[in-house]
Enzyme design. Structure first.
Site, PDB file in Angstrom:
ATOM      1  N   ARG A 162      -1.089  -8.084  15.218  1.00  8.87           N
ATOM      2  CA  ARG A 162      -1.512  -8.944  16.142  1.00  8.87           C
ATOM      3  C   ARG A 162      -2.745  -9.211  16.265  1.00  8.87           C
ATOM      4  NH1 ARG A 162      -0.888  -3.155  19.727  1.00  8.87           N
ATOM      5  NH2 ARG A 162      -2.261  -2.114  17.945  1.00  8.87           N
ATOM      6  N   GLU A 186      -4.164   6.645   5.399  1.00 11.97           N
ATOM      7  CA  GLU A 186      -4.728   7.741   5.740  1.00 11.97           C
ATOM      8  C   GLU A 186      -2.904   8.206   4.707  1.00 11.97           C
ATOM      9  OE1 GLU A 186      -3.308  11.328   9.422  1.00 11.97           O
ATOM     10  OE2 GLU A 186      -3.510   9.203   9.721  1.00 11.97           O
TER      11      GLU A 186
END
Length: 183
Positions: free
Chosen positions: A67, A104
């Site tokens: 993006r 993560e």
């Protein structure tokens, strides 16, 4: 913050849609697709990014996959500057600099072409979201390894509760980090 800055923030915020429980239960996703679909908001965002690139003396604008491309490329064009993509591993031809970073659950690698910048070129990095800061930190390291000078980072939206800003401080080298919307 000036009245113009406040008006821009309000316009952008009004076009960002909250999507509860996406991509998993308990997550409130901030969808920028409605902002991109709105000519007024997207135009205002593009002009603001182009103005920052010009004010900071950038010679190139870098966008982060995916993006960040949508925001950085039109801003570079509007400012009369070149655009350089930083992509996920294996997406760019030729020789590349690579930078791995932790996620993560696991790790990822970003790449930039070795010849993307002339020595000492001045670069503004643009992305859509600053969350934990890992992706942007890796991209800043790539920009510097490729021989460019970082003049700043601008992100559309900062998720302040994730403390990504603190993670980026050692990678900025004194360059400003600006956000248009903070959540």
């Amino acid at each position: 913050m000036t009245a113009a800055d406040t008006a821009l923030t309000e316009l952008l915020t009004s076009r960002i849609k909250d999507v509860p429980d996406y991509p998993k239960p308990g997550v409130l996703f901030k969808d920028i697709a409605p902002l991109l679909a709105d000519a007024e908001a997207f135009g205002a965002l593009t002009r603001a990014l182009a103005e920052r690139a010009t004010a900071l003396g950038a010679t190139k604008v870098v966008g982060l996959e995916a993006r960040g491309f949508v925001l950085a490329a039109p801003a570079a064009f509007a400012a009369g500057l070149g655009f350089v993509p930083i992509r996920k591993k294996g997406k760019l031809p030729g020789e590349v600099f690579a930078q791995s970073y932790d996620l993560e659950y696991g790790s990822a690698t970003l790449e930039v072409q070795c010849d993307a910048f002339a020595p000492g070129e001045r670069v503004l990095v643009v992305d859509d979201v600053l969350a934990t800061g890992g992706t942007i930190a890796a991209s800043l390291d790539l920009v510097q390894r490729a021989g460019a000078e970082l003049v700043g980072v601008v992100v559309l939206m900062e998720l302040g509760f994730l403390s990504g800003r603190e993670r980026l401080l050692p990678h900025l080298g004194g360059a400003p980090l600006e956000t248009l919307v903070t959540v």
